[in-house]
Design a protein around this motif. Sequence first.
Motif, PDB file in Angstrom:
ATOM      1  N   GLU B 371       0.685  -1.090  -0.095  1.00 13.97           N
ATOM      2  CA  GLU B 371      -0.049  -0.234  -0.020  1.00 13.97           C
ATOM      3  C   GLU B 371       0.976   1.061  -0.092  1.00 13.97           C
ATOM      4  O   GLU B 371       0.699   2.157  -0.789  1.00 13.97           O
ATOM      5  N   THR B 372       1.921   1.285   0.906  1.00 16.80           N
ATOM      6  CA  THR B 372       3.014   2.236   0.911  1.00 16.80           C
ATOM      7  C   THR B 372       3.411   2.630  -0.594  1.00 16.80           C
ATOM      8  O   THR B 372       3.457   3.734  -0.935  1.00 16.80           O
ATOM      9  N   THR B 375       0.969   4.462  -2.815  1.00 15.14           N
ATOM     10  CA  THR B 375       0.670   6.059  -2.423  1.00 15.14           C
ATOM     11  C   THR B 375       1.827   6.472  -3.209  1.00 15.14           C
ATOM     12  O   THR B 375       1.593   7.691  -3.174  1.00 15.14           O
ATOM     13  N   ARG B 376       3.149   5.931  -3.321  1.00 18.72           N
ATOM     14  CA  ARG B 376       4.244   6.878  -3.782  1.00 18.72           C
ATOM     15  C   ARG B 376       3.894   7.438  -5.318  1.00 18.72           C
ATOM     16  O   ARG B 376       4.371   8.514  -5.495  1.00 18.72           O
ATOM     17  N   THR B 379       2.171  10.791  -4.803  1.00 16.73           N
ATOM     18  CA  THR B 379       2.853  11.697  -4.226  1.00 16.73           C
ATOM     19  C   THR B 379       4.366  11.978  -4.388  1.00 16.73           C
ATOM     20  O   THR B 379       4.810  13.159  -4.065  1.00 16.73           O
ATOM     21  N   PRO B 449      -5.834   5.372  -6.829  1.00 12.16           N
ATOM     22  CA  PRO B 449      -5.694   5.903  -5.307  1.00 12.16           C
ATOM     23  C   PRO B 449      -5.970   4.721  -4.309  1.00 12.16           C
ATOM     24  O   PRO B 449      -6.667   3.747  -4.589  1.00 12.16           O
ATOM     25  N   LEU B 450      -5.412   4.932  -3.494  1.00 11.37           N
ATOM     26  CA  LEU B 450      -5.220   3.907  -2.213  1.00 11.37           C
ATOM     27  C   LEU B 450      -6.961   3.909  -1.679  1.00 11.37           C
ATOM     28  O   LEU B 450      -7.158   2.474  -1.594  1.00 11.37           O
ATOM     29  N   SER B 451      -7.590   4.825  -1.795  1.00 12.36           N
ATOM     30  CA  SER B 451      -8.789   4.721  -1.411  1.00 12.36           C
ATOM     31  C   SER B 451      -9.738   3.927  -2.348  1.00 12.36           C
ATOM     32  O   SER B 451     -10.784   3.183  -1.849  1.00 12.36           O
TER      33      SER B 451
END
Lengths: 460, 496
Positions: B371-372, B375-376, B379, B449-451
């Motif tokens: 998951e991390t 997100t990279r 971002t 998106p992580l969402s």
Amino acid sequence: MKLNAGFAILAAALVVCRASATEIPRLNYKERTLPNGLLLIALEDHTAPTTAIQVWYRVGSKDDPAGRSGFAHLFEHIMFKSTKRMPSEFFDRLTEDVGGENNAYTADDVTVFYETVPSNYLERLLFAEAERLTALTVDVRNFTLEREVVKEEYRQRVLAEPYGEFGEFIEKKSFTTHPYRFPTIGNIEALDAANLGEVRAFHSTYYRPDNAVLVVAGDFDPAQLDAWVDKYFGPIPHPEEPIPRVTVKEPPRTEAHAIREYDPKVPLPALAVTYLGPSVSDADSPALRIAQQALAGGESSRLYQSLVYRQQLAQSAEFAADLRAGLGLLAFQLILASDVPVEKGEAALLVEIQKFVDAPMSDAELATAKNQLLAVKLLERETNAGKAGVLAEAAAVLGDPARANSDLAELQAVTAAQVQAAARKWFTEPNRLIIEYLPESMKPQGKEPKDAKQSGEEKK
Amino acid sequence: MSARLSTGATSHRFALLCALLLSVASSAPALDLPGMPPAGPPRHATLAPIKEKTLANGLRVIAVVRTGLPIFTADFLVKSGAEADPPKLAGLAHLTADVLNQGTATRTAPEIASAIEALGAKLETNAHWDFVSVKVTGLSDYSPAALAILADVIRNPSFKTEEVERVRRQTLDQLRLALEAPGTVARLAAGRVALGLSPYAHPDAGTLESLTRITQKDIVALHRSAYRPGNAILVVSGPMPADDVFALAEKVFGDWAEPHPARVHAGAAPSASRPAKPRVLLIDMPNAGQAAVFLACPSIPRTAADYFSGKVANALLGGGYSSWLNQEVRVKRGLSYGAGSGIETHRTAGLFLASAQTKNESAAEVAQVMETQVTRLATETASPDYLRSRKAVLIGAFSRDLETNDGYVKRLGEIALYGLPLNTMEHTVEDIEAVDAEALRSFAGHHLPLSAMSVVIAGEAKQAAPPLQKLFPQLEIIPQDALDFDAGSLQKAARH
């Protein structure tokens, strides 16, 4: 010339009982042995703008140190770690970062490192292969982390696959003495027992120029290649000590055996029938290769037609003539169809084996097997990596790169009588081991001890 | 760009190009290392001549002429696949394809196998999401005979009851085996969880229940509606001149009439229902020796304008050994033999999947690391060197495909299937190179998106569940025995 399709179909239909006259282009390689013993095989081919580089070391899992099953394979992983001048994973910088690829594998007899790169990067790969042959500088952290990766590889290949442990069990039970009985991937305990000192010792013992074959195939200038190989590999010293070799002989089997094992992971019963076989360099080798094709190559093969298609006893039926440097294993494997008792599959398989021993294969079967193998060899030669692999295997395993060119003629010369003679020689009752591998749920409650051996003569 | 991606060439014989030189080498990265030799000047790959012709009955034939080895590959693509399986009949496209070569009006199944294999050839029938592939690979001397058998199998399958029943049993047994592997179970569940009840969500090879519901009549009806010349493409790569390939195609397929009026193949209703929100799911497999961890979310179709942005974004995240996912999960932490990701791009939808297998007790840690990394993408701006290296991975894979008949057939078949122009091959490298940081950020923001990300794990709950419950309070646990892949919830209805 315009092709007359109708005529061609007719012509093809008439020749199906004959082996194809299609010729495989020769691999016009050059070979040279450096003063330090490194064998270089070079195949110039400018079809694609890529070059394949392979280094085959004559060391494999049969050379695992005592109590260190899986060590040669673990070591293969360590070869991607740091060297005197390169940080860890630098081979990926030199390959995939520029559109190439690299990998490695370990087998019973050899450990193979291979790369394909856009051809303008060839010199860098020669530098890097020479560097990891001479200047590996592995540290504790890298070693420990990579060992965890290998343990995950073991879990993925063996524990997470329903029949993963069946494959290991076949090897373990088929050989009694030869180190081929130990699985290449090893096991968690043996991997945990390995240490850094052993890694260093393994490197200096087996990773030396006179134990390696370097193959370069593809888009390069031969004079330049020679100069680069001399520059990077030439100065590597040749150790005085002889290379240790496995000399253990597997004793011949003397009577038929049958074993039953249970595994909670397998949903359907499986069955293996194995025979010890000859070394890959034995004269029977081409005949057994044809036997493998006729018995289990494709849907027209004997085992598929009889056991999977007609009788519907098995959902898969395989036979491999797995011939290695020391000796071979001729292994039949079935996964049974639902609701088929293992005895029924076993009886039907033994009938098929006996038929193969009792009568020679037909001309049509022989021609099909030869045409199939011809196509396989042509497909291997489509890429530079494929061509390099064929040459390297011939040199490192069969002892002569020329075998890459002569093998096909040998296969095409095999007669049905020779295949039958080989079957008669190896598929004998005293040489037979039967392994029934059943779902745990089939285990009789509280009776049969695990691994109960029974005489193959008895009907279970 | 959008014009280039809309429709295919419609001319009858479109000579694409002759032996075009392609620049497939990106600029050499500087490697600051003592003793490291410089790279040489880049070389060019050659694109083989590609020609096409549409037969009078509508069959599109594409010929790639590659001098060299006397072998060929011919791939017949039916432009309908598992995406069109009716809701209760998951696996219909696969089962139909699997019975296709098990007997024709004039040949039994063993006769087909013997005839094709005697030629040194291999005949494979495989259903995919958007197409069925009937492919023959073999010695080019025998290509006329091999193509005659290929055509017989496609045009005249007998679909005899005993063959349907035999293949059904075999398929069910294979599925029983596959459902004991955590990787397969997690993958199938991830499709359902991310795509709900939409067309690409079901197990494409069928479920233990759906496979028993499919009748011979269903199979015959699917063949009648989908297997027709106007709904197909034949791609051939080998040493035969293009005119010979066209003549051969005419010979074996030319008298195959397109039904008039053309039957409309009942495709699936597009995106019936998507899941309301992402889920976190653990499937308990008590005997699993390892856990399979998947992240999944809906993604783009093949013809999306940002297709190449997606390819490059995925390469940064999980394409190749040195991608972020594998670096973080395998190389830095030793948690898996390999971690990676991919975007399956289909006709009307897509599916993003990231995956790794790990020991049961590490499943939560791996999910968190994955998951991390996702997100990279939104971002972080990748370094120019890293971006260049990931593009090189894609370009390298493309150029290696140009070394084999199979590679050409695969690339051209995909392009033709989705109605893209054949010269897409010529600018694939440029399209990859053109993706910049802005395009990547935009793609990640919209499509990754992580969402939107579901997490699906298959493994032994006893070890895997406690850390997962800490990390994901919303974790649902489904026992292996209670799984129902036909249901959107993935769970069998409770019985009373």
